[in-house]
Design a protein around this motif. Structure first.
Motif, PDB file in Angstrom:
ATOM      1  N   CYS A  93      46.142  20.319  40.078  1.00 53.53           N
ATOM      2  CA  CYS A  93      45.345  19.127  40.401  1.00 53.53           C
ATOM      3  C   CYS A  93      45.517  18.731  41.871  1.00 53.53           C
ATOM      4  O   CYS A  93      44.528  18.439  42.560  1.00 53.53           O
ATOM      5  N   HIS A 116      35.021  12.882  30.814  1.00 59.56           N
ATOM      6  CA  HIS A 116      35.235  14.055  31.650  1.00 59.56           C
ATOM      7  C   HIS A 116      36.724  14.275  31.921  1.00 59.56           C
ATOM      8  O   HIS A 116      37.188  15.428  31.995  1.00 59.56           O
ATOM      9  N   ASP A 119      38.049  15.923  29.039  1.00 56.51           N
ATOM     10  CA  ASP A 119      37.675  17.342  29.066  1.00 56.51           C
ATOM     11  C   ASP A 119      38.685  18.160  29.870  1.00 56.51           C
ATOM     12  O   ASP A 119      39.056  19.274  29.485  1.00 56.51           O
ATOM     13  N   VAL A 120      39.103  17.599  31.024  1.00 60.78           N
ATOM     14  CA  VAL A 120      40.096  18.290  31.855  1.00 60.78           C
ATOM     15  C   VAL A 120      41.422  18.405  31.100  1.00 60.78           C
ATOM     16  O   VAL A 120      42.068  19.466  31.103  1.00 60.78           O
ATOM     17  N   ILE A 133      39.045  23.649  37.081  1.00 59.64           N
ATOM     18  CA  ILE A 133      38.756  22.250  37.468  1.00 59.64           C
ATOM     19  C   ILE A 133      38.043  22.233  38.821  1.00 59.64           C
ATOM     20  O   ILE A 133      38.105  21.251  39.552  1.00 59.64           O
ATOM     21  N   TYR A 138      33.530  20.195  37.859  1.00 64.08           N
ATOM     22  CA  TYR A 138      33.774  18.756  38.015  1.00 64.08           C
ATOM     23  C   TYR A 138      33.578  18.359  39.477  1.00 64.08           C
ATOM     24  O   TYR A 138      34.540  18.281  40.249  1.00 64.08           O
ATOM     25  N   ILE A 144      39.404  14.540  38.647  1.00 61.65           N
ATOM     26  CA  ILE A 144      40.657  15.278  38.802  1.00 61.65           C
ATOM     27  C   ILE A 144      41.823  14.323  39.049  1.00 61.65           C
ATOM     28  O   ILE A 144      42.909  14.496  38.473  1.00 61.65           O
ATOM     29  N   ALA A 147      42.659  12.785  35.794  1.00 61.44           N
ATOM     30  CA  ALA A 147      43.378  13.706  34.904  1.00 61.44           C
ATOM     31  C   ALA A 147      44.852  13.798  35.295  1.00 61.44           C
ATOM     32  O   ALA A 147      45.725  13.894  34.422  1.00 61.44           O
TER      33      ALA A 147
END
Length: 264
Positions: A93, A116, A119-120, A133, A138, A144, A147
């Motif tokens: 990330c 979303h 989803d990550v 990612i 995305y 990000i 996440a």
């Protein structure tokens, strides 16, 4: 100290009820009883008698097959299982954020779409380090950052551990800046290696974020507000304590960012 407390100190696992016949993997004898016959290590899966657990080293190597997910997994367990210094989700990330997001306005403050971000999370849990990612999947960098923050919030033991929490809070209350910095440094040394390394790597990254403040409008204080409650949680499940400590949580993260080059 009772025998029961010794089990948890020396083995770090939980008393377990086995369904069906089981044999102790230490002494090779049958585990008698209908319930709570023995102890099972949640990391490596070793099954032993309660009395045998006192003789088993507590430095087991977690079995990667038993690590079913990345999120919500103990930080040290995940690092040991993957044989890395830090959780790979943190590395991946941060690498993505630094590649295309350092100048993004409100970085880490602006939220991405929750679905979303989920989803990550599922991608990391499903695919591990192969999770995609990239901007193709995305394009919004806030997904990000969201996440990454979610990963830290989901940790069963925060990056700044429950054991060190009160010590950090007390350090933040010291009025003299030099003494406060020294106290923070002393508490940092008490963190488990995986927690220390993860925090160090994150602070280096957040320092880079502040170096782009003219574009992203995120200084160390703003990031402290965001990451204070994300990286440290009181062991007391008290709303009053949480509200009282928020300014000190913010200050600790701010100090870590501003002084990462001397603290780590």
């Amino acid at each position: 100290m009772t025998e029961f407390s010794e089990i948890f100190l020396l083995f770090g696992s939980q008393v377990h009820t086995f369904r069906g016949p089981h044999w102790c993997e230490y002494c090779a004898n049958f585990m008698w009883g209908l319930i709570a016959q023995g102890v099972r290590c949640s990391d490596c899966g070793l099954n032993v008698h309660k009395q045998c657990s006192k003789h088993v080293p507590n430095d087991c190597q977690p079995d990667l097959k038993r690590i079913k997910k990345v999120y919500c997994c103990d930080l040290t367990t995940l690092v040991k299982a993957h044989n890395t210094q830090r959780p790979m989700v943190v590395d991946i990330c941060i690498r993505e954020i630094e590649a295309r997001g350092l100048k993004s306005e409100g970085l880490y403050r602006v939220s991405g779409f929750t679905e979303h971000i989920e989803d990550v999370k599922m991608a990391f849990d499903r695919d591990g380090e192969k999770a995609d990612i990239s901007a193709n999947i995305y394009p919004d960098i806030n997904i990000i950052t969201g996440a990454l923050k979610l990963y830290f919030r989901d940790l069963p033991i925060p990056v700044i551990t429950y054991d060190t929490y009160s010590k950090f809070i007390e350090a933040a209350k010291i009025a003299n800046a030099d003494e406060r910095l020294e106290a923070v440094h002393e508490v940092l040394m008490l963190l488990p290696p995986a927690h220390y390394e993860t925090l160090r790597y994150l602070m280096i990254h957040l320092k880079k974020v502040t170096m782009n403040e003219k574009d992203n409008f995120m200084n160390a204080e703003n990031l402290g507000i965001v990451f204070g409650p994300t990286l440290m949680r009181s062991p007391e499940d008290s709303t009053l304590t949480t509200l009282h400590d928020m300014r000190y949580q913010k200050l600790i993260v701010q100090i870590l960012i501003e002084n990462e080059d001397v603290l780590f």
